[in-house]
Design an enzyme around this catalytic site. Structure first.
Site, short mmCIF file in Angstrom:
data_model
loop_
_atom_site.label_atom_id
_atom_site.label_comp_id
_atom_site.label_asym_id
_atom_site.label_seq_id
_atom_site.Cartn_x
_atom_site.Cartn_y
_atom_site.Cartn_z
N ALA A 73 0.78 -1.23 0.07
CA ALA A 73 0.15 0.08 0.33
C ALA A 73 0.96 1.38 -0.12
O ALA A 73 2.18 1.28 0.26
CB ALA A 73 -0.87 0.12 1.18
N GLU A 118 -5.84 -4.37 -8.72
CA GLU A 118 -5.59 -4.73 -7.54
C GLU A 118 -7.15 -4.97 -6.40
O GLU A 118 -7.25 -5.85 -5.75
CB GLU A 118 -4.65 -3.73 -6.66
CG GLU A 118 -3.35 -3.85 -7.45
CD GLU A 118 -2.51 -2.86 -6.82
OE1 GLU A 118 -3.05 -1.59 -6.23
OE2 GLU A 118 -1.28 -2.87 -6.96
C1 5RP Z 1 0.51 -0.66 -6.91
C2 5RP Z 1 0.39 -0.16 -5.60
C3 5RP Z 1 1.24 -0.71 -4.54
O1 5RP Z 1 0.75 -1.64 -3.39
C4 5RP Z 1 1.81 0.45 -3.65
O2 5RP Z 1 2.30 1.49 -4.71
C5 5RP Z 1 3.09 0.14 -2.81
O3 5RP Z 1 4.07 -0.19 -3.59
P1 5RP Z 1 5.57 -0.35 -2.90
O4 5RP Z 1 5.40 -1.58 -2.22
O5 5RP Z 1 6.45 -0.26 -4.08
O6 5RP Z 1 5.83 0.58 -1.84
O7 5RP Z 1 -0.70 0.02 -5.17
O8 5RP Z 1 -0.52 -0.04 -7.53
#
Ligand code: 5RP
Length: 218
Positions: free
Chosen positions: A83, A103
């Site tokens: 997230a 998602e």
């Molecule tokens: C992708 C998402 C990812 O879960 C969110 O951006 C978190 O990314 P990361 O694990 O690289 O911090 O929603 O659409």
């Protein structure tokens, strides 16, 4: 512990939520990538996966893990994903990687949603991270005007197209005091495909990585 080590720790902890002999939903992003690499170590125990993006599907396949089309799957035991922000109610902002629609679909189709994140993602009030909104391209300007009426400042994600062929508006400067209400309002704007708030159906479990280890919030 570095941020990547925290992400790796929660990815490892998420393996405890993987049920043998079932299909696992797999998210997108750097934390989800760590999870995919952990899942590869126990791939013989699961029946396969459903991925929330082409990028995650490619990484899973690279490890020799089967990836099913959601339409050919009747049950997903658990969805595991990162997230961009979370509050203590496990309401999330997602979509920094632009995969929010798939998602949300895979999360909705799963019995349980386990969110994995490092503790920099925990906030009191959602909205510091610009809220991603996937929009049908021809509706971009109309949707942007409607969002401005709600008090947000939408910015087109330059040069980015989602796996579904749409554009993303990142909405800045919103203090999201009522996440479920805003999620519903944004969904009601014609031309919006999905917004990055996961509040009407929040995560069921949050594994939060910090310097003292992994905390479980549920
Ligand atoms: C992708 C998402 C990812 O879960 C969110 O951006 C978190 O990314 P990361 O694990 O690289 O911090 O929603 O659409």
């Amino acid at each position: 512990m570095t941020q990547d080590e925290m992400k790796q720790a929660v990815a490892k902890a998420a393996i405890d939520y993987v049920e043998a002999g079932t299909i696992i939903g797999v998210g997108t992003g750097s934390t989800a990538n760590f999870f995919i690499d952990e899942l590869a170590k126990i791939k013989h125990k699961i029946d396969g996966t459903v991925a929330s993006s082409v990028a995650s599907a490619d990484r899973l396949k690279g490890h020799g893990i089967e990836v099913f089309d959601l339409n050919n799957v009747s049950e997903i035991s658990v969805y595991i994903d990162g997230a961009d922000e979370t509050n203590r109610h496990l309401h999330l902002v997602k979509g920094g990687g632009g995969a929010l629609t798939r998602e949300k679909i895979v999360a909705a189709a799963s019995r349980k949603f386990v969110c994995i994140a490092d503790d920099s993602k925990l906030v009191d009030i959602l909205g510091k991270f610009p809220l991603p909104i996937e929009v049908i391209p021809m509706a971009r300007s109309f949707v942007a005007r409607e969002i401005a009426k709600l008090g947000g400042e939408p910015v087109l994600r330059d040069g980015f197209t989602t796996d579904n062929g749409n554009v993303i508006l990142d909405v800045h400067n919103m203090e999201i005091m009522e996440p479920t209400v805003l999620e519903q309002k944004l969904n009601n704007i014609t031309g919006v495909v999905t917004n990055g708030l996961f509040a009407i159906k929040p995560a069921d479990v949050l594994l939060l990585g910090g310097k003292d280890g992994v905390k479980v919030l549920d």
